[in-house]
Design a protein around this motif. Sequence first.
Motif, mmCIF file in Angstrom:
data_model
loop_
_atom_site.group_PDB
_atom_site.id
_atom_site.type_symbol
_atom_site.label_atom_id
_atom_site.label_comp_id
_atom_site.label_asym_id
_atom_site.label_seq_id
_atom_site.Cartn_x
_atom_site.Cartn_y
_atom_site.Cartn_z
ATOM 1 N N ASN A 86 0.823 -1.213 0.000
ATOM 2 C CA ASN A 86 0.000 0.000 0.000
ATOM 3 C C ASN A 86 0.855 1.260 0.000
ATOM 4 O O ASN A 86 0.502 2.271 -0.619
ATOM 5 C CB ASN A 86 -0.926 0.015 1.216
ATOM 6 C CG ASN A 86 -2.165 -0.827 1.000
ATOM 7 O OD1 ASN A 86 -2.708 -0.870 -0.093
ATOM 8 N ND2 ASN A 86 -2.606 -1.512 2.041
ATOM 9 N N VAL A 142 3.840 1.573 -1.378
ATOM 10 C CA VAL A 142 4.361 1.724 -2.736
ATOM 11 C C VAL A 142 3.272 2.271 -3.664
ATOM 12 O O VAL A 142 3.517 3.162 -4.497
ATOM 13 C CB VAL A 142 4.889 0.376 -3.261
ATOM 14 C CG1 VAL A 142 5.236 0.465 -4.749
ATOM 15 C CG2 VAL A 142 6.113 -0.062 -2.470
ATOM 16 N N HIS A 143 2.041 1.750 -3.517
ATOM 17 C CA HIS A 143 0.923 2.238 -4.332
ATOM 18 C C HIS A 143 0.664 3.723 -4.063
ATOM 19 O O HIS A 143 0.456 4.516 -5.004
ATOM 20 C CB HIS A 143 -0.325 1.422 -4.016
ATOM 21 C CG HIS A 143 -1.563 1.922 -4.704
ATOM 22 N ND1 HIS A 143 -1.764 1.814 -6.065
ATOM 23 C CD2 HIS A 143 -2.663 2.563 -4.202
ATOM 24 C CE1 HIS A 143 -2.925 2.351 -6.388
ATOM 25 N NE2 HIS A 143 -3.496 2.811 -5.265
ATOM 26 N N THR A 181 2.777 5.925 -2.922
ATOM 27 C CA THR A 181 3.902 6.694 -3.466
ATOM 28 C C THR A 181 3.761 6.885 -4.973
ATOM 29 O O THR A 181 3.996 7.976 -5.505
ATOM 30 C CB THR A 181 5.231 5.994 -3.145
ATOM 31 O OG1 THR A 181 5.355 5.822 -1.734
ATOM 32 C CG2 THR A 181 6.408 6.823 -3.643
ATOM 33 N N ASN A 182 3.365 5.834 -5.673
ATOM 34 C CA ASN A 182 3.203 5.921 -7.130
ATOM 35 C C ASN A 182 2.085 6.897 -7.514
ATOM 36 O O ASN A 182 2.224 7.672 -8.468
ATOM 37 C CB ASN A 182 2.901 4.537 -7.701
ATOM 38 C CG ASN A 182 4.098 3.598 -7.620
ATOM 39 O OD1 ASN A 182 5.245 4.054 -7.541
ATOM 40 N ND2 ASN A 182 3.847 2.295 -7.625
ATOM 41 N N ARG A 183 0.972 6.855 -6.774
ATOM 42 C CA ARG A 183 -0.131 7.768 -7.086
ATOM 43 C C ARG A 183 0.251 9.221 -6.828
ATOM 44 O O ARG A 183 -0.112 10.117 -7.587
ATOM 45 C CB ARG A 183 -1.369 7.395 -6.256
ATOM 46 C CG ARG A 183 -1.975 6.031 -6.596
ATOM 47 C CD ARG A 183 -2.360 5.955 -8.074
ATOM 48 N NE ARG A 183 -3.355 6.940 -8.422
ATOM 49 C CZ ARG A 183 -4.663 6.739 -8.350
ATOM 50 N NH1 ARG A 183 -5.131 5.571 -7.946
ATOM 51 N NH2 ARG A 183 -5.507 7.700 -8.699
ATOM 52 N N ASP A 220 3.259 10.395 -6.976
ATOM 53 C CA ASP A 220 4.215 10.760 -8.021
ATOM 54 C C ASP A 220 3.483 11.111 -9.317
ATOM 55 O O ASP A 220 3.847 12.063 -10.013
ATOM 56 C CB ASP A 220 5.186 9.605 -8.239
ATOM 57 C CG ASP A 220 6.316 9.984 -9.183
ATOM 58 O OD1 ASP A 220 6.999 10.984 -8.927
ATOM 59 O OD2 ASP A 220 6.517 9.263 -10.195
ATOM 60 N N GLU A 221 2.425 10.342 -9.635
ATOM 61 C CA GLU A 221 1.621 10.642 -10.826
ATOM 62 C C GLU A 221 0.933 12.001 -10.689
ATOM 63 O O GLU A 221 0.872 12.783 -11.645
ATOM 64 C CB GLU A 221 0.569 9.547 -11.023
ATOM 65 C CG GLU A 221 1.151 8.190 -11.421
ATOM 66 C CD GLU A 221 0.077 7.110 -11.469
ATOM 67 O OE1 GLU A 221 -1.109 7.460 -11.275
ATOM 68 O OE2 GLU A 221 0.428 5.933 -11.686
ATOM 69 N N LYS A 232 3.460 14.802 -11.242
ATOM 70 C CA LYS A 232 3.759 14.991 -12.659
ATOM 71 C C LYS A 232 2.586 15.663 -13.376
ATOM 72 O O LYS A 232 2.792 16.515 -14.242
ATOM 73 C CB LYS A 232 4.059 13.626 -13.302
ATOM 74 C CG LYS A 232 5.363 13.000 -12.832
ATOM 75 C CD LYS A 232 5.591 11.645 -13.493
ATOM 76 C CE LYS A 232 6.892 11.018 -13.018
ATOM 77 N NZ LYS A 232 7.118 9.673 -13.613
#
Length: 238
Positions: A211, A213-214, A216-218, A220-221, A224
């Motif tokens: 969770n 990592v998920h 963190t990825n969201r 980061d998106e 951007k």
Amino acid sequence: MIIFLSELQKQHLNLLHQHSIQVLVDFCKLTIDYLSNGVNQKKCAIAAEKLCIPEVAVQNLIHALAYLIVEACKHNLSETNLQSSLAIAGFSEDKQKVLLKLYDTKKSEISAALNLLQQKDPSYQDLTWRFEIQVASKTSPEEIVPMVAIDFVLTTPKNYGQYEKDYSENSTKHINSVSYSNVNSPIQDAKSASQCQQVINHLLLQCDLPNLVHLTNRLDEALKESKSQHVRKVQRSL
């Protein structure tokens, strides 16, 4: 958008139509001082004596002029729309230029104060985290479960109406309202309220590594996306 003043406000501003541009410039200075520090009884008395009018008329004029400028800042009016509003209010072209200059000079400061007054959502202040590992349990003696505990520190402004009420009870410099819905205090008080009247909240979260990592990825998106050309166009329009 056009600002339409009430008949009472127009009556208060009518005094400016009867005098020279220099009188308008002097009242612009009084209005700036009013927005920054509140009512200055001494300056109002001097202005009333020079114009041979009651002191209350001077204060009403300043209130009406301040309301006009604050409303323009609140709605982020363009110079064209503000000029049309001033024309409807009865100001001549020369006096419109003076008020447009006042608006251009004080717009950023007044807008910043309005944002402070209207701020209600929590804002990020700090973050602390701790890595935890469950090495065993009754059902699984050899199971290892890594977890991350996160403490988000958030700040939320106190109810500004309550602050304004306390301020009025303890200070003789408290002013009458400029905008019935948003501005009830000088700019300096708005800044002080935002800086000093904060409620600190702690939001505790616990999540496992997938969770985290998920998340963190969201994030980061989203970061951007915030730098994309489309979002920048939306920010400029707002």
